[in-house]
Design a protein around this motif. Sequence first.
Motif, PDB file in Angstrom:
ATOM      1  N   ASP A   1     -30.818  50.016  -7.700  1.00 14.45           N
ATOM      2  CA  ASP A   1     -30.290  49.491  -6.422  1.00 14.45           C
ATOM      3  C   ASP A   1     -28.832  49.901  -6.200  1.00 14.45           C
ATOM      4  O   ASP A   1     -28.105  49.246  -5.481  1.00 14.45           O
ATOM      5  CB  ASP A   1     -30.430  47.969  -6.377  1.00 14.45           C
ATOM      6  CG  ASP A   1     -29.617  47.256  -7.467  1.00 14.45           C
ATOM      7  OD1 ASP A   1     -28.835  47.932  -8.185  1.00 14.45           O
ATOM      8  OD2 ASP A   1     -29.743  46.023  -7.596  1.00 14.45           O
ATOM      9  N   TRP A   2     -28.414  50.979  -6.840  1.00 15.76           N
ATOM     10  CA  TRP A   2     -27.054  51.540  -6.795  1.00 15.76           C
ATOM     11  C   TRP A   2     -26.115  50.892  -7.807  1.00 15.76           C
ATOM     12  O   TRP A   2     -25.023  51.401  -8.039  1.00 15.76           O
ATOM     13  CB  TRP A   2     -26.412  51.453  -5.416  1.00 15.76           C
ATOM     14  CG  TRP A   2     -27.066  52.173  -4.284  1.00 15.76           C
ATOM     15  CD1 TRP A   2     -27.378  51.655  -3.061  1.00 15.76           C
ATOM     16  CD2 TRP A   2     -27.441  53.578  -4.207  1.00 15.76           C
ATOM     17  NE1 TRP A   2     -27.930  52.626  -2.239  1.00 15.76           N
ATOM     18  CE2 TRP A   2     -27.983  53.809  -2.929  1.00 15.76           C
ATOM     19  CE3 TRP A   2     -27.378  54.645  -5.115  1.00 15.76           C
ATOM     20  CZ2 TRP A   2     -28.457  55.046  -2.508  1.00 15.76           C
ATOM     21  CZ3 TRP A   2     -27.849  55.883  -4.699  1.00 15.76           C
ATOM     22  CH2 TRP A   2     -28.380  56.084  -3.424  1.00 15.76           C
ATOM     23  N   SER A   3     -26.475  49.768  -8.403  1.00 17.91           N
ATOM     24  CA  SER A   3     -25.554  49.066  -9.295  1.00 17.91           C
ATOM     25  C   SER A   3     -25.663  49.580 -10.725  1.00 17.91           C
ATOM     26  O   SER A   3     -26.700  50.096 -11.158  1.00 17.91           O
ATOM     27  CB  SER A   3     -25.832  47.563  -9.285  1.00 17.91           C
ATOM     28  OG  SER A   3     -27.073  47.286  -9.919  1.00 17.91           O
ATOM     29  N   ALA A   4     -24.568  49.406 -11.491  1.00 16.88           N
ATOM     30  CA  ALA A   4     -24.588  49.785 -12.901  1.00 16.88           C
ATOM     31  C   ALA A   4     -25.620  48.954 -13.669  1.00 16.88           C
ATOM     32  O   ALA A   4     -26.289  49.453 -14.581  1.00 16.88           O
ATOM     33  CB  ALA A   4     -23.195  49.599 -13.498  1.00 16.88           C
ATOM     34  N   ALA A   5     -25.754  47.674 -13.291  1.00 17.20           N
ATOM     35  CA  ALA A   5     -26.721  46.815 -13.984  1.00 17.20           C
ATOM     36  C   ALA A   5     -28.139  47.351 -13.830  1.00 17.20           C
ATOM     37  O   ALA A   5     -28.926  47.353 -14.793  1.00 17.20           O
ATOM     38  CB  ALA A   5     -26.629  45.387 -13.437  1.00 17.20           C
ATOM     39  N   SER A   6     -28.495  47.809 -12.636  1.00 17.72           N
ATOM     40  CA  SER A   6     -29.849  48.347 -12.435  1.00 17.72           C
ATOM     41  C   SER A   6     -30.026  49.650 -13.208  1.00 17.72           C
ATOM     42  O   SER A   6     -31.113  49.933 -13.722  1.00 17.72           O
ATOM     43  CB  SER A   6     -30.139  48.557 -10.951  1.00 17.72           C
ATOM     44  OG  SER A   6     -29.410  49.652 -10.417  1.00 17.72           O
ATOM     45  N   GLY A   7     -28.971  50.456 -13.314  1.00 13.91           N
ATOM     46  CA  GLY A   7     -29.057  51.681 -14.095  1.00 13.91           C
ATOM     47  C   GLY A   7     -29.305  51.388 -15.553  1.00 13.91           C
ATOM     48  O   GLY A   7     -30.140  52.040 -16.204  1.00 13.91           O
ATOM     49  N   HIS A   8     -28.603  50.393 -16.071  1.00 12.67           N
ATOM     50  CA  HIS A   8     -28.810  50.005 -17.472  1.00 12.67           C
ATOM     51  C   HIS A   8     -30.226  49.505 -17.710  1.00 12.67           C
ATOM     52  O   HIS A   8     -30.908  49.912 -18.661  1.00 12.67           O
ATOM     53  CB  HIS A   8     -27.803  48.914 -17.852  1.00 12.67           C
ATOM     54  CG  HIS A   8     -28.013  48.343 -19.214  1.00 12.67           C
ATOM     55  ND1 HIS A   8     -28.637  47.133 -19.420  1.00 12.67           N
ATOM     56  CD2 HIS A   8     -27.722  48.839 -20.439  1.00 12.67           C
ATOM     57  CE1 HIS A   8     -28.698  46.886 -20.715  1.00 12.67           C
ATOM     58  NE2 HIS A   8     -28.149  47.897 -21.351  1.00 12.67           N
ATOM     59  N   GLU A   9     -30.702  48.640 -16.827  1.00 10.84           N
ATOM     60  CA  GLU A   9     -32.043  48.062 -16.993  1.00 10.84           C
ATOM     61  C   GLU A   9     -33.131  49.124 -16.913  1.00 10.84           C
ATOM     62  O   GLU A   9     -34.023  49.186 -17.778  1.00 10.84           O
ATOM     63  CB  GLU A   9     -32.277  46.999 -15.917  1.00 10.84           C
ATOM     64  CG  GLU A   9     -33.667  46.368 -15.959  1.00 10.84           C
ATOM     65  CD  GLU A   9     -33.894  45.365 -14.843  1.00 10.84           C
ATOM     66  OE1 GLU A   9     -34.991  44.784 -14.780  1.00 10.84           O
ATOM     67  OE2 GLU A   9     -32.979  45.168 -14.022  1.00 10.84           O
ATOM     68  N   GLN A  10     -33.066  49.964 -15.884  1.00 14.18           N
ATOM     69  CA  GLN A  10     -34.135  50.942 -15.682  1.00 14.18           C
ATOM     70  C   GLN A  10     -34.133  52.031 -16.744  1.00 14.18           C
ATOM     71  O   GLN A  10     -35.197  52.468 -17.202  1.00 14.18           O
ATOM     72  CB  GLN A  10     -34.008  51.561 -14.289  1.00 14.18           C
ATOM     73  CG  GLN A  10     -34.218  50.590 -13.139  1.00 14.18           C
ATOM     74  CD  GLN A  10     -35.642  50.020 -13.126  1.00 14.18           C
ATOM     75  OE1 GLN A  10     -36.566  50.576 -13.706  1.00 14.18           O
ATOM     76  NE2 GLN A  10     -35.807  48.895 -12.463  1.00 14.18           N
ATOM     77  N   VAL A  11     -32.960  52.486 -17.147  1.00 12.35           N
ATOM     78  CA  VAL A  11     -32.914  53.546 -18.154  1.00 12.35           C
ATOM     79  C   VAL A  11     -33.280  52.998 -19.534  1.00 12.35           C
ATOM     80  O   VAL A  11     -33.893  53.696 -20.344  1.00 12.35           O
ATOM     81  CB  VAL A  11     -31.537  54.237 -18.156  1.00 12.35           C
ATOM     82  CG1 VAL A  11     -31.416  55.238 -19.312  1.00 12.35           C
ATOM     83  CG2 VAL A  11     -31.337  54.959 -16.825  1.00 12.35           C
ATOM     84  N   SER A  12     -32.966  51.751 -19.817  1.00  9.69           N
ATOM     85  CA  SER A  12     -33.417  51.140 -21.071  1.00  9.69           C
ATOM     86  C   SER A  12     -34.936  51.168 -21.155  1.00  9.69           C
ATOM     87  O   SER A  12     -35.516  51.512 -22.203  1.00  9.69           O
ATOM     88  CB  SER A  12     -32.913  49.691 -21.172  1.00  9.69           C
ATOM     89  OG  SER A  12     -31.504  49.645 -21.258  1.00  9.69           O
ATOM     90  N   ARG A  13     -35.598  50.835 -20.057  1.00 10.89           N
ATOM     91  CA  ARG A  13     -37.062  50.872 -20.020  1.00 10.89           C
ATOM     92  C   ARG A  13     -37.561  52.308 -20.141  1.00 10.89           C
ATOM     93  O   ARG A  13     -38.545  52.585 -20.838  1.00 10.89           O
ATOM     94  CB  ARG A  13     -37.575  50.260 -18.721  1.00 10.89           C
ATOM     95  CG  ARG A  13     -37.338  48.766 -18.601  1.00 10.89           C
ATOM     96  CD  ARG A  13     -37.775  48.262 -17.236  1.00 10.89           C
ATOM     97  NE  ARG A  13     -37.576  46.829 -17.082  1.00 10.89           N
ATOM     98  CZ  ARG A  13     -37.748  46.165 -15.957  1.00 10.89           C
ATOM     99  NH1 ARG A  13     -38.155  46.813 -14.863  1.00 10.89           N
ATOM    100  NH2 ARG A  13     -37.538  44.864 -15.910  1.00 10.89           N
ATOM    101  N   MET A  14     -36.895  53.235 -19.467  1.00 12.60           N
ATOM    102  CA  MET A  14     -37.292  54.639 -19.508  1.00 12.60           C
ATOM    103  C   MET A  14     -37.228  55.184 -20.941  1.00 12.60           C
ATOM    104  O   MET A  14     -38.144  55.866 -21.414  1.00 12.60           O
ATOM    105  CB  MET A  14     -36.379  55.461 -18.594  1.00 12.60           C
ATOM    106  CG  MET A  14     -36.681  56.944 -18.563  1.00 12.60           C
ATOM    107  SD  MET A  14     -35.400  57.883 -17.674  1.00 12.60           S
ATOM    108  CE  MET A  14     -35.628  57.278 -16.003  1.00 12.60           C
ATOM    109  N   LEU A  15     -36.151  54.867 -21.646  1.00  6.86           N
ATOM    110  CA  LEU A  15     -35.984  55.372 -23.007  1.00  6.86           C
ATOM    111  C   LEU A  15     -37.003  54.761 -23.968  1.00  6.86           C
ATOM    112  O   LEU A  15     -37.451  55.417 -24.904  1.00  6.86           O
ATOM    113  CB  LEU A  15     -34.561  55.079 -23.489  1.00  6.86           C
ATOM    114  CG  LEU A  15     -33.434  55.770 -22.720  1.00  6.86           C
ATOM    115  CD1 LEU A  15     -32.072  55.310 -23.219  1.00  6.86           C
ATOM    116  CD2 LEU A  15     -33.555  57.280 -22.819  1.00  6.86           C
ATOM    117  N   ALA A  16     -37.364  53.509 -23.714  1.00  9.58           N
ATOM    118  CA  ALA A  16     -38.360  52.852 -24.571  1.00  9.58           C
ATOM    119  C   ALA A  16     -39.755  53.402 -24.340  1.00  9.58           C
ATOM    120  O   ALA A  16     -40.609  53.351 -25.232  1.00  9.58           O
ATOM    121  CB  ALA A  16     -38.338  51.348 -24.322  1.00  9.58           C
ATOM    122  N   ALA A  17     -39.988  53.964 -23.149  1.00  9.33           N
ATOM    123  CA  ALA A  17     -41.338  54.403 -22.778  1.00  9.33           C
ATOM    124  C   ALA A  17     -41.660  55.826 -23.197  1.00  9.33           C
ATOM    125  O   ALA A  17     -42.833  56.197 -23.287  1.00  9.33           O
ATOM    126  CB  ALA A  17     -41.529  54.266 -21.271  1.00  9.33           C
TER     127      ALA A  17
END
Length: 325
Positions: A217-233
Amino acid sequence: MPQAKRVSMAMVAARAGVSGQTVSRVANDSPRVDPETRARVERAMAELGYRPNRAARALRTGRTHTLGLVAQTLSTVGNSRMLQAVAESAETRGYALTVVTLGADGVIDDAFDRLRDQGVDGAIVLNEATALARDADAAGLRLIVVDSPSDDRFTVVGTDHAAGARAAVEHLLAAGHGLVHHLAGPRGSFAASERERGWREAHAAAGADAPEIVRGDWSAASGHEQVSRMLAAGEVTALFAANDQMALGALRAVAESGRRVPDDIAVIGFDDIADAADFQPPLTTVRQDFDALGEHAVRALVTAIEGGDSADLLLAPQLVVRASA
């Protein structure tokens, strides 16, 4: 303490060595002043601190010399940078600025009504609000829209987001990454959709299938959340984030996963915000020229207000290579 004496047109005329009528013409943006004389008068105005009486000028010209600006929010870095650029450009032209924000559930027709009630001479619509502007009733308002598909009803000024995204992805592919994952911006954002388009086009040109995107959603928090999931997947070696704030969150997610940037994962952002060079590591990103965007938007709007014609303009972004990719 005695009040400072108000600077009059006569005082400006004496300083500039012209008639009071010439000063009046410059103050009212009359075209009947040659450029050299106009520059001399404007210099005298600046030296003396002369400020035109807006109310009197509005009565004479039928214009308030006030511009409107409509934004969904000013909390994003891009929108706040654009506000600053527009405000500075408007001030240099002798225009005041009225700002209306919509919020998540705002109605842009209401914003236009508020601007009409305040008598603005025209308005600039930013980014996410542009999608709403295409379906709104802007009757009576001259509009310049920032980042939008072309539209016969208004002039569009924007950045070539797709070209910037292609440059970012091509840089990563040329470095040997077979695929570049994408942390996209929110649905409904024209800039986000154009950056996604450029990302897809770069993969297609390389004969590669673009991987599935994740969306923030443009925020750093959303970047952290989504990329954490991406790296785990699954396996990721390169990431293009649709803005620098989300890239910042991505850098944190990569560090928390025990990987290193750029050794294990290369990261590129978009915007080149003021702090991008101070991220750890310094962020490779696509630079938007917000100052030029604001200047062109205001210039196009003032031209329209004064009865001239303005054409759509797309500014080229620049890939700034630093240590993250």
